[in-house]
Design an enzyme around this catalytic site. Structure first.
Site, mmCIF file in Angstrom:
data_model
loop_
_atom_site.group_PDB
_atom_site.id
_atom_site.type_symbol
_atom_site.label_atom_id
_atom_site.label_comp_id
_atom_site.label_asym_id
_atom_site.label_seq_id
_atom_site.Cartn_x
_atom_site.Cartn_y
_atom_site.Cartn_z
ATOM 1 N N HIS A 34 97.442 -10.548 65.401
ATOM 2 C CA HIS A 34 96.480 -9.995 64.433
ATOM 3 C C HIS A 34 97.231 -9.643 63.150
ATOM 4 C CE1 HIS A 34 98.299 -6.257 65.710
ATOM 5 N NE2 HIS A 34 97.905 -6.448 66.964
ATOM 6 N N HIS A 37 100.696 -7.921 63.311
ATOM 7 C CA HIS A 37 101.860 -8.793 63.533
ATOM 8 C C HIS A 37 102.229 -9.535 62.238
ATOM 9 C CE1 HIS A 37 100.018 -8.779 67.735
ATOM 10 N NE2 HIS A 37 101.242 -8.370 67.976
ATOM 11 N N GLN A 61 108.229 -5.611 81.611
ATOM 12 C CA GLN A 61 107.789 -4.367 80.972
ATOM 13 C C GLN A 61 106.403 -3.932 81.430
ATOM 14 O OE1 GLN A 61 108.056 -6.166 76.930
ATOM 15 N NE2 GLN A 61 106.185 -5.054 76.498
ATOM 16 N N SER A 185 95.330 -3.955 67.721
ATOM 17 C CA SER A 185 96.051 -4.167 68.970
ATOM 18 C C SER A 185 95.460 -5.367 69.690
ATOM 19 C CB SER A 185 95.908 -2.922 69.860
ATOM 20 O OG SER A 185 96.306 -3.230 71.181
ATOM 21 N N SER A 186 96.330 -6.150 70.313
ATOM 22 C CA SER A 186 95.827 -7.289 71.093
ATOM 23 C C SER A 186 94.898 -6.783 72.189
ATOM 24 C CB SER A 186 96.996 -8.049 71.713
ATOM 25 O OG SER A 186 97.971 -8.333 70.730
HETATM 26 P P1 AMP Z 1 103.000 -6.716 70.711
HETATM 27 O O1 AMP Z 1 102.621 -8.152 70.508
HETATM 28 O O2 AMP Z 1 101.842 -5.822 70.923
HETATM 29 O O3 AMP Z 1 104.107 -6.552 71.707
HETATM 30 O O4 AMP Z 1 103.617 -6.244 69.335
HETATM 31 C C1 AMP Z 1 104.633 -6.960 68.676
HETATM 32 C C2 AMP Z 1 105.074 -6.174 67.473
HETATM 33 O O5 AMP Z 1 103.958 -5.955 66.617
HETATM 34 C C3 AMP Z 1 105.610 -4.779 67.820
HETATM 35 O O6 AMP Z 1 106.714 -4.490 66.972
HETATM 36 C C4 AMP Z 1 104.428 -3.885 67.521
HETATM 37 O O7 AMP Z 1 104.793 -2.572 67.198
HETATM 38 C C5 AMP Z 1 103.838 -4.594 66.330
HETATM 39 N N1 AMP Z 1 102.420 -4.217 66.145
HETATM 40 C C6 AMP Z 1 101.423 -4.285 67.060
HETATM 41 N N2 AMP Z 1 100.268 -3.802 66.550
HETATM 42 C C7 AMP Z 1 100.557 -3.410 65.278
HETATM 43 C C8 AMP Z 1 99.791 -2.811 64.227
HETATM 44 N N3 AMP Z 1 98.502 -2.513 64.378
HETATM 45 N N4 AMP Z 1 100.420 -2.533 63.067
HETATM 46 C C9 AMP Z 1 101.746 -2.821 62.900
HETATM 47 N N5 AMP Z 1 102.515 -3.395 63.851
HETATM 48 C C10 AMP Z 1 101.931 -3.679 65.018
#
Ligand code: AMP
Length: 281
Positions: A34, A37, A61, A185-186
Site C-alpha cells: 500500500h 510501503h 515471525q 496496513s495489509s
Molecule cells: P510489512 O509488509 O507490514 O511487514 O511492512 C513492511 C514495512 O512497511 C515495515 O517497515 C513497516 O513498518 C512499513 N509499513 C507498514 N505499514 C506502514 C504505514 N502505514 N506507514 C509507513 N510504513 C508502513
C-alpha cells in the site's frame, strides 16, 4: 525491475552494485503493498543509487494460530507498484530458500523486545530480527528504511544493527494513514466494512491522547486513561495494550519530558491492529 528469487543471485547483484560504487537502499516487506510501503521506497530512492525491495512472508515471525497461512498475497499487483515506484531489484525468495530443513540460527534482541507487542506475540521479534539480519547479508544495503507504523520493530532493528556492528544506516519512514485516519496496513484487508469503521477509534484515541498531552498533561497514567476510556467504549474493539514509552529507547516513562511514543494494539473483531503517535517531537 528485475525479479530475483535466489539468494546467491541477489548477493552477486549486490556485489556488482557495490563494485560500481553504488549506494544500495533496501525496503523489506511482506507484500500486499500500500502507500505506506511505497513511501518507504521513495525515501530509499532519495538516499541511495539503487533500490532493492523484498517481499517475504516470514514464517518464523508468526506464532501458532496467527495469520501466516492466510496473510494476504498479490505478487503481480505488488510488482507493478514497486516497478512504478522505481525499485530496480525485487527479491522474492521461497521459504525453503531462506530456511533449509536443518535451519538452527536465531537472533535475540533483549530489552527492547519486552512489553508492547513482545508480550502478545512471543517469539515474534526473534523471527523479525533473524530474517532482517539474513536479508541484510543477502542484499548488503548501505541504507534500509523501516516504517514507524511498527515502532517497536523499528527500534529492535536499530538496536540489532548497532549491537552487531552492521555498517547500515537505519532510516525511519513516517506512518502513512488512510483518509479517515486508520493506519495503512495489509491486515486492514481482513476487516469487515463494519469493523473497518470501528477501527477508526484507535487513531481517534491517539489524537485525543495527544490533545491531552499538548494541553499540559505530562503524567503517562492520565494520558493512558484517556485512551482506555475511548477504546473501552467501542463495542467489538478489545484493547490489548496502550503504553507510553521513550521514543528513542522505548523505556517506560511516568512523566513525559522527552519525545515519547503512545502505542496501542487492539483486536477489532478477529483482526489484530496496531497504531501509534509520537508526542513531544
Ligand atoms: P510489512 O509488509 O507490514 O511487514 O511492512 C513492511 C514495512 O512497511 C515495515 O517497515 C513497516 O513498518 C512499513 N509499513 C507498514 N505499514 C506502514 C504505514 N502505514 N506507514 C509507513 N510504513 C508502513
Amino acid at each position: 525491475m528485475q525479479v530475483v528469487r535466489q539468494i546467491k543471485e541477489m548477493q552477486k547483484i549486490s556485489d556488482k552494485l557495490i563494485k560500481e560504487g553504488k549506494r544500495i537502499g533496501f525496503v523489506p516487506t511482506m507484500g500486499y503493498l500500500h502507500e505506506g510501503h511505497i513511501s518507504l521506497v521513495k525515501k530509499a530512492k532519495e538516499l541511495s543509487d539503487s533500490v532493492v525491495a523484498s517481499i517475504f512472508v516470514n514464517p518464523t515471525q508468526f506464532g501458532p494460530g496467527e495469520d501466516f497461512q492466510r496473510y494476504p498475497r498479490d505478487e503481480e499487483g505488488d510488482k507493478a507498484k514497486l516497478d512504478r515506484a522505481g525499485v530496480e531489484f525485487l527479491f522474492i525468495p521461497e521459504a525453503k530458500e531462506m530456511y533449509s530443513t536443518r535451519y538452527q540460527t536465531y537472533v535475540e534482541v533483549t530489552e527492547v523486545t519486552k512489553g508492547l507487542c513482545g508480550d502478545f506475540r512471543p517469539g515474534h521479534f526473534r523471527g523479525v530480527a533473524t530474517v532482517v539480519l539474513k536479508l541484510f547479508n543477502i542484499v548488503k544495503p548501505h541504507v534500509a528504511v523501516f516504517g514507524e507504523k511498527d515502532y517497536q520493530q523499528l527500534l529492535v532493528i536499530k538496536k540489532m544493527t548497532e549491537d552487531l556492528n552492521f555498517d547500515i544506516e537505519i532510516i525511519p519512514g513516517t506512518l502513512i494513514r488512510e483518509e479517515d485516519g486508520i493506519a495503512m496496513s495489509s491486515r486492514n484487508a481482513y476487516l469487515s466494512p463494519e469493523d473497518r469503521k470501528k477501527a477508526r477509534v484507535l487513531y481517534r484515541s491517539l489524537v485525543k491522547a495527544k490533545e491531552v498531552f499538548d494541553s499540559g498533561e505530562k503524567k503517562t497514567y492520565n494520558i493512558v486513561q484517556a485512551v482506555k476510556k475511548m477504546i473501552g467504549s467501542m463495542e467489538g474493539v478489545s484493547l490489548q495494550y496502550v503504553e507510553i514509552r521513550d521514543a528513542e529507547t522505548l523505556e517506560r516513562v511516568e512523566i513525559v519530558s522527552r519525545p515519547a511514543v503512545i502505542a496501542v494494539a487492539a483486536m477489532v473483531g478477529p483482526v489484530r491492529l496496531i497504531d501509534n503517535i509520537i508526542v513531544g517531537r
